[in-house]
Design an enzyme around this catalytic site. Sequence first.
Site, PDB file in Angstrom:
ATOM      1  CB  SER A   1      -7.758   4.915   2.382  1.00  0.00           C
ATOM      2  OG  SER A   1      -6.861   3.761   3.172  1.00  0.00           O
TER       3      SER A   1
ATOM      4  CE  LYS B   1      -4.140   1.447   2.587  1.00  0.00           C
ATOM      5  NZ  LYS B   1      -4.852   1.596   3.687  1.00  0.00           N
TER       6      LYS B   1
ATOM      7  CB  SER C   1      -8.796   2.093   5.077  1.00  0.00           C
ATOM      8  OG  SER C   1      -9.140   3.431   4.972  1.00  0.00           O
TER       9      SER C   1
END
Length: 475
Positions: free
Chosen positions: A152, A77, A176
């Site tokens: 996210s 990520k 997220s």
Amino acid sequence: MGELHEYTAIEQWTLLQSGETSPTELAAHYLERLARIDGEVGAFVTVTPDAALERARALEASDRRTAPIWGLPIGDKDLWQRAGVPTGFGSRLFANYVPEQSDAVVQAMDAAGGVSLGKTASPEFGLPAYTESLAAGVTRNPWNTTLGAGGSSGGAAAAVAAGLLPFAPGSDGGGSIRIPAAACGLVGLKPSRGRVPSQSGIDSLGGLVVAGPIARTVTDAALLFDALVTPDGSSAEHPFALRAPEPDGPFLAAATRGEGRFQLGVMTTSAWDTAHDVLIEPEALAALDLAVATLAQMGHGIEEMALEPDESYAPAFRTLWQAGAASIPAETPEQLALLEPLTRWLVGRGRSLQARELAEALAVLTAFERSLIRQLSSFDAVLTPALAMTPRPVGWYDESDGDRNFVQQVLYTPFTSMINVSGLPAIVLPVLQTEAGLPMGVQIIGRPGGEATLLAIGTQLERRLRWQDRHPPVW
């Protein structure tokens, strides 16, 4: 034999263990797909083919039995630093930043035998529940590219849904992992606070942010979860005195067995109901109804419940969200100008808060944690809708009005943030496909340290509903 990406992560791991494929062959397959397909989706912000193939070749010289995800491709990520690889945090502020050291969660994935193909997209500093950054562009939903992938961990979820990765690690500070997993038709597990050593939540503001897996199947999620909990496959060093209870054997075993009959609560209330008019769309209710009916047919106890109204939660969480942006390293007018409007608004609000306001908000949320655990304690697990709406169109969120943007996020995701505040585990499962071809999921909330129960229930539903057989148009 089908194409490699058509196999589940467990099946790909089996092929690696048997020697029917190799880490290099698998990495090369996914890199080719990335080059050909990701332009439609925008799942990755940086691809590192040379480093990935070098890593794969190095693994081939090691013992395949020594690492739990030996040879399987993953993505980092873009909120996580990997030494020598550009890390943008989804922001133009870090456009030229290349870290010298890797974060603990990246080191854990390396220790577990993963092969990083690059960086998956995240919104700016992971703050919103959608992945549409000015720095890297929009991450689109593989089921319908006019829709967003959520956030996210939007890049991670889009990559798995589109067959660009077998599974992916993500982080979850207010939903997220679960939000993009639900939007993209995947399994997403948010662990208990303290469970994953490399990103436990204990050292984050309010104890919110933990790392967990995103995958197509429950057993795939369990395989990656085991690697996050015990990267070397044998023991879990932990940098904090506080930690979640030890698991009853590997989580993969619990997911594979899928055993047990449980007493389950069902609710459509959330911690936001006193502050906002939360409306749950019919598709979300249909997914919940399908999951409940299926579980009832399997002999689980089902009981409806509702949360006690709590007017203190909404303003306290809002304060914490704003405070979390206060430390973003933008000080000069030029640096602030590089931030997106929502982030700039959050930074301003966060820096205007008084210490007393933050302390009071944290105290409120600690009390809420105790209250929620008490209210759910008579159940082995509790079901809610995963999201209140179908996946949102690209550009749906108001970037110019921070207050309105916050409300939009709440109305889309009312069931997620309270689980981070309470430190409880929760899993999202893609139980339903709508007439329009969109995935809709349910969330199942567990007891503290209760991930094994969530995985067992998930496997039972997966065997009946067979969501792993569904594939998006971008596949």
